[in-house]
Design an enzyme around this catalytic site. Structure first.
Site, short mmCIF file in Angstrom:
data_model
loop_
_atom_site.label_atom_id
_atom_site.label_comp_id
_atom_site.label_asym_id
_atom_site.label_seq_id
_atom_site.Cartn_x
_atom_site.Cartn_y
_atom_site.Cartn_z
N GLY A 81 0.77 -1.25 0.00
CA GLY A 81 0.00 0.00 0.00
C GLY A 81 0.80 1.29 0.00
O GLY A 81 0.31 2.31 -0.47
N GLU A 86 4.48 3.97 6.12
CA GLU A 86 3.25 3.16 6.05
C GLU A 86 2.18 3.91 5.28
O GLU A 86 2.16 5.15 5.26
CB GLU A 86 2.72 2.91 7.47
N ASP A 128 -4.10 1.27 11.16
CA ASP A 128 -5.51 1.05 11.52
C ASP A 128 -5.57 0.64 13.00
O ASP A 128 -5.55 1.49 13.87
CB ASP A 128 -6.06 -0.02 10.56
N PHE A 182 -13.48 2.38 5.66
CA PHE A 182 -12.61 1.75 4.68
C PHE A 182 -12.34 2.71 3.52
O PHE A 182 -13.26 3.28 2.94
CB PHE A 182 -13.25 0.46 4.16
N ASP A 224 -5.88 -0.53 -1.80
CA ASP A 224 -6.76 -1.31 -2.68
C ASP A 224 -8.02 -1.80 -1.99
O ASP A 224 -8.10 -1.85 -0.76
CB ASP A 224 -6.01 -2.54 -3.21
P1 5GP Z 1 -3.33 -2.53 11.22
O1 5GP Z 1 -2.39 -3.68 11.43
O2 5GP Z 1 -2.80 -1.21 11.73
O3 5GP Z 1 -4.71 -2.83 11.78
O4 5GP Z 1 -3.61 -2.42 9.67
C1 5GP Z 1 -2.69 -2.01 8.78
C2 5GP Z 1 -3.00 -2.53 7.39
O5 5GP Z 1 -4.38 -2.84 7.17
C3 5GP Z 1 -2.66 -1.47 6.37
O6 5GP Z 1 -1.29 -1.50 6.02
C4 5GP Z 1 -3.58 -1.84 5.22
O7 5GP Z 1 -2.99 -2.83 4.42
C5 5GP Z 1 -4.80 -2.43 5.88
N1 5GP Z 1 -5.89 -1.43 6.01
C6 5GP Z 1 -6.37 -0.90 7.16
N2 5GP Z 1 -7.36 -0.01 6.90
C7 5GP Z 1 -7.52 0.01 5.55
C8 5GP Z 1 -8.41 0.74 4.68
O8 5GP Z 1 -9.26 1.56 5.06
N3 5GP Z 1 -8.26 0.50 3.34
C9 5GP Z 1 -7.34 -0.38 2.84
N4 5GP Z 1 -7.31 -0.52 1.52
N5 5GP Z 1 -6.50 -1.08 3.64
C10 5GP Z 1 -6.59 -0.89 4.98
#
Ligand code: 5GP
Length: 178
Positions: A48, A102, A106, A155, A162
């Site tokens: 991403g 990054e 999230d 999202f 993506d």
């Molecule tokens: P975390 O481990 O912080 O929960 O999530 C990180 C990863 O989740 C990001 O690098 C991404 O790949 C994915 N992600 C989290 N939220 C979104 C979103 O709203 N859209 C997309 N496309 N990917 C997300």
């Protein structure tokens, strides 16, 4: 910007290319100042972050290096649960000033699992630059040092992000329609 359709879903305009580039320029300016006399190693986490990393890196005027890694998650033993491994982290980290790039933080789980592995390699410092942060979705607190936008827990796609493989090429960021 207008409503777009990707796969079966509808997305509304959220951040324009201009808004994104303004923030990228501010982050780059801060990095140029903070790392003026250093030679930081940027570690961009694929997939991403590739677009953010490219735009940010173009604006850096300091002496610097970048590498791209992929974090693969697989099921470890019962005691370890999910384990994350970094693929492509070939650089010598010892004593380096590292900046992680990054696309989005999230829940914070990814970095929460990856950071201890990075610290294990004895960098001199580690900071995090993320374009997006869903701070209200935090489960594992992560200290973000350079932030593009703090966004609601919705999202989003575009600008590298993506939905099931599609949407990474869109220059703006779009939010899933309610
Ligand atoms: P975390 O481990 O912080 O929960 O999530 C990180 C990863 O989740 C990001 O690098 C991404 O790949 C994915 N992600 C989290 N939220 C979104 C979103 O709203 N859209 C997309 N496309 N990917 C997300």
């Amino acid at each position: 910007m207008s409503v777009i359709h990707v796969h079966d879903k509808q997305f509304h305009p959220f951040l324009s290319p201009g808004q994104i580039q303004d923030r990228v320029a501010s982050i780059a300016a801060a990095l140029n100042k903070d790392y003026e006399s250093k030679k930081p190693l940027f570690i961009a986490i694929l997939n991403g972050s590739f677009m953010f990393a490219a735009d940010l890196f173009k604006r850096l005027t300091i002496e610097t290096e970048i590498c791209f890694i992929k974090l693969a998650s697989y099921k470890g033993s019962r005691s370890t649960g999910h384990v994350i491994t970094a693929i492509g982290l070939d650089n010598d980290i010892i004593g380096r000033d590292v900046v992680i790039i990054e696309d989005i933080v999230d829940t914070g789980k990814t970095l929460h699992e990856f950071l201890p592995q990075l610290y294990h390699q004895q960098p001199s410092s580690v900071r995090i630059a993320t374009l997006l942060h869903k701070s209200e979705a935090t489960v594992f607190p992560v200290k973000v040092d350079y932030l593009g936008f703090d966004i609601p827990d919705k999202f989003v796609i575009g600008y590298g992000l993506d939905y099931d493989g599609l949407g990474r090429n869109i220059p703006g960021i779009y939010k899933l329609a309610e």
